[in-house]
Motif scaffolding. Structure first.
Motif, mmCIF file in Angstrom:
data_model
loop_
_atom_site.group_PDB
_atom_site.id
_atom_site.type_symbol
_atom_site.label_atom_id
_atom_site.label_comp_id
_atom_site.label_asym_id
_atom_site.label_seq_id
_atom_site.Cartn_x
_atom_site.Cartn_y
_atom_site.Cartn_z
ATOM 1 N N GLY A 137 41.717 29.056 52.500
ATOM 2 C CA GLY A 137 43.282 29.644 52.657
ATOM 3 C C GLY A 137 44.437 30.418 52.294
ATOM 4 N N PHE A 138 44.146 30.054 50.988
ATOM 5 C CA PHE A 138 45.563 30.220 49.695
ATOM 6 C C PHE A 138 45.163 31.303 49.117
ATOM 7 C CE2 PHE A 138 45.475 25.355 50.681
ATOM 8 C CZ PHE A 138 46.818 25.927 50.525
ATOM 9 N N ARG A 139 46.154 31.734 48.616
ATOM 10 C CA ARG A 139 45.984 33.097 48.332
ATOM 11 C C ARG A 139 46.358 32.664 46.454
ATOM 12 N NH1 ARG A 139 50.374 36.282 46.287
ATOM 13 N NH2 ARG A 139 50.281 38.583 45.646
ATOM 14 N N ILE A 140 45.377 33.826 45.972
ATOM 15 C CA ILE A 140 45.546 32.853 44.217
ATOM 16 C C ILE A 140 46.023 34.612 43.409
ATOM 17 C CG2 ILE A 140 44.497 31.797 42.070
ATOM 18 C CD1 ILE A 140 42.958 30.713 44.148
ATOM 19 N N ARG A 141 47.036 34.031 42.476
ATOM 20 C CA ARG A 141 47.483 35.508 41.939
ATOM 21 C C ARG A 141 47.902 35.191 40.158
ATOM 22 N NH1 ARG A 141 52.450 37.573 39.989
ATOM 23 N NH2 ARG A 141 53.646 36.099 40.399
ATOM 24 N N VAL A 142 46.392 35.311 39.878
ATOM 25 C CA VAL A 142 46.327 35.112 38.140
ATOM 26 C C VAL A 142 47.150 36.608 37.129
ATOM 27 C CG1 VAL A 142 45.185 34.638 36.421
ATOM 28 C CG2 VAL A 142 44.434 33.862 38.778
ATOM 29 N N VAL A 143 48.454 35.975 36.181
ATOM 30 C CA VAL A 143 48.710 36.979 35.659
ATOM 31 C C VAL A 143 48.810 36.756 34.155
ATOM 32 C CG1 VAL A 143 50.723 38.395 35.350
ATOM 33 C CG2 VAL A 143 50.337 37.831 36.999
ATOM 34 N N GLU A 165 47.902 42.086 33.443
ATOM 35 C CA GLU A 165 46.325 42.507 33.772
ATOM 36 C C GLU A 165 46.686 41.420 35.629
ATOM 37 O OE1 GLU A 165 43.007 43.663 33.550
ATOM 38 O OE2 GLU A 165 42.219 41.564 34.020
ATOM 39 N N GLU A 166 46.894 42.339 36.790
ATOM 40 C CA GLU A 166 46.978 40.753 37.325
ATOM 41 C C GLU A 166 46.461 40.881 38.809
ATOM 42 O OE1 GLU A 166 50.706 40.298 39.358
ATOM 43 O OE2 GLU A 166 49.744 41.275 41.712
ATOM 44 N N ALA A 167 45.468 39.937 38.645
ATOM 45 C CA ALA A 167 44.096 39.573 39.897
ATOM 46 C C ALA A 167 44.601 39.006 40.975
ATOM 47 C CB ALA A 167 43.049 38.816 38.501
ATOM 48 N N ILE A 168 44.142 39.028 41.820
ATOM 49 C CA ILE A 168 44.657 38.696 43.485
ATOM 50 C C ILE A 168 43.074 38.082 44.308
ATOM 51 C CG2 ILE A 168 45.445 38.114 45.358
ATOM 52 C CD1 ILE A 168 47.422 39.057 43.130
ATOM 53 N N GLY A 169 42.924 36.870 44.234
ATOM 54 C CA GLY A 169 41.885 36.119 45.292
ATOM 55 C C GLY A 169 42.268 35.432 45.560
ATOM 56 N N ALA A 170 41.338 34.688 46.688
ATOM 57 C CA ALA A 170 41.795 33.442 47.260
ATOM 58 C C ALA A 170 40.579 32.611 47.484
ATOM 59 C CB ALA A 170 41.582 34.382 49.128
#
Length: 84
Positions: A20-26, A12-17
């Motif tokens: 001003g930075f992009r965060i991707r949690v896998v 499962e991949e979650a994308i947040g911010a």
């Protein structure tokens, strides 16, 4: 934190911010250990490479706990960049 979640067969991949930075949690399921493994990545813009966060190799019984840990590690790293 609001984030978008996508699912595949094995992760499962979650994308947040944050700031001003992009965060991707896998998160992925480790069947033999019966726990979720988390990896987190940050980047400042679409043209930058992702930076892998140190998630201390932790594993979790609940997927939400794994995601929360990934986002927390990423946000802490981002906040430290602002102090540098």
């Amino acid at each position: 934190m609001d984030h978008q979640v996508t699912h595949s067969a094995d992760q499962e991949e979650a994308i947040g911010a944050h700031s001003g930075f992009r965060i991707r949690v896998v998160t992925s399921w480790d069947a033999p250990a019966r726990q979720f493994v988390v990896k987190a990545y940050v980047r400042g813009s679409e043209t930058e490479e992702e930076v892998a966060m140190d998630t201390q190799g932790r594993r979790f019984a609940l997927i939400q706990d794994a995601q929360d840990h990934g986002f927390a590690a990423a946000m802490e790293w981002i906040d430290q960049q602002g102090r540098a």
